[in-house]
Write a protein that holds these residues in place. Structure first.
Motif: not given
Length: 288
Positions: A263-288
């Motif tokens: 149960g925790f691992e599933a939530a942690a996987w989801y949270w890491h996914f959210v982190d990775v998406v934000w990195l893409g957002l920061f680069v392609f939406v904010y920086c470029l």
């Protein structure tokens, strides 16, 4: 019996018929009808939408409560655990495709449609002679002047917050492996707190965008893609924080063991996914 990757269970748990799926369907029906009525200026719509939300929350609490109870009773064997892992993997994959569609729209707009409209061609001369392809400050006849969002300031702070939350949730996972409940609880609490600060800062960013920068959903292709991508990501941060809050409550109640804590691992996987998406957002939406 089934043997797969070394998994061998004599019994595969099958739950009893449940009322929760039909309850969720009723909730979604009320929410859909309520939204449609509210958009058409019918006052009953907002109340029906509220009823739908209440039913949905009741369904989520009841359904996941049943799953937690079954887990604590030891009903789930290795095969069920394996099924849960595959189910969560495919769910996250569907979320990847969800965001891929919006990133694809951003890519198409920036690299194909906007430059094409800005070329000195018949299309440009006839349809939009005053258009200037200057992303992200794209102007148009019906687009009010606006200022694009900068990468530094709140977006950079939020990036640091989410990267830090990835570290704290991993630290919490080490606590699960070592059965260190203090580390579990503290790691989860820190992660939830960082997520909450992220959401507060994003709300402040939106307020600043609307009031000071005049950046809205109506601000052409840039405004639409900016708010769709960051808004849906913020919603996923909220969902992830709720999931981790449930895990924190279960830890405080003494749930989970080093061998059984998916149960925790599933939530942690989801949270890491959210982190990775934000990195893409920061680069392609904010920086470029």
């Amino acid at each position: 019996m089934n043997v797969e990757n070394g998994i061998h269970d004599a019994h595969y748990f099958v739950p009893q018929p449940s009322r929760w799926p039909i309850t969720g369907s009723i909730a979604l029906f009320c929410m859909t009808c309520g939204t449609a009525l509210w958009i058409n200026n019918m006052q009953a719509g907002k109340w029906l939408l509220l009823v739908g939300f209440v039913i949905l929350i009741h369904m989520l609490i009841g359904w996941f409560g049943d799953v937690i109870t079954e887990s604590q009773h030891g009903d789930y064997g290795q095969q069920v655990d394996h099924s849960f892992r595959w189910g969560m993997s495919w769910f996250i994959f569907s979320e990847v495709m969800f965001f891929a569609a919006f990133f694809g729209a951003l890519f198409y707009t920036r690299t194909i449609s906007v430059p094409e409209l800005g070329w000195f061609s018949d299309t440009h001369d006839v349809l939009w002679p005053t258009f200037k392809a200057t992303w992200p400050g794209v102007s148009g006849p019906k687009v009010a002047p606006y200022a694009p969002m900068e990468a530094f300031g709140i977006p950079a702070i939020n990036t640091a917050l989410l990267l830090s939350s990835g570290i704290t949730v991993t630290w919490a996972h080490w606590g699960f492996v070592k059965n260190n409940r203090t580390q579990m609880a503290l790691g989860l609490a820190l992660t939830i707190g960082l997520g909450a600060i992220f959401l507060v800062l994003q709300a402040l960013e939106y307020h600043h965008a609307y009031t000071a920068m005049h950046l809205t959903l109506a601000s052409g292709a840039y405004g639409m893609t900016f708010f769709m991508l960051t808004g849906f990501h913020g919603m996923h941060v909220l969902v992830g924080a709720i999931m981790l809050s449930v895990m924190l409550g279960r830890v405080l109640k003494g749930h989970f063991t080093p061998e059984h804590h998916f149960g925790f691992e599933a939530a942690a996987w989801y949270w890491h996914f959210v982190d990775v998406v934000w990195l893409g957002l920061f680069v392609f939406v904010y920086c470029l």
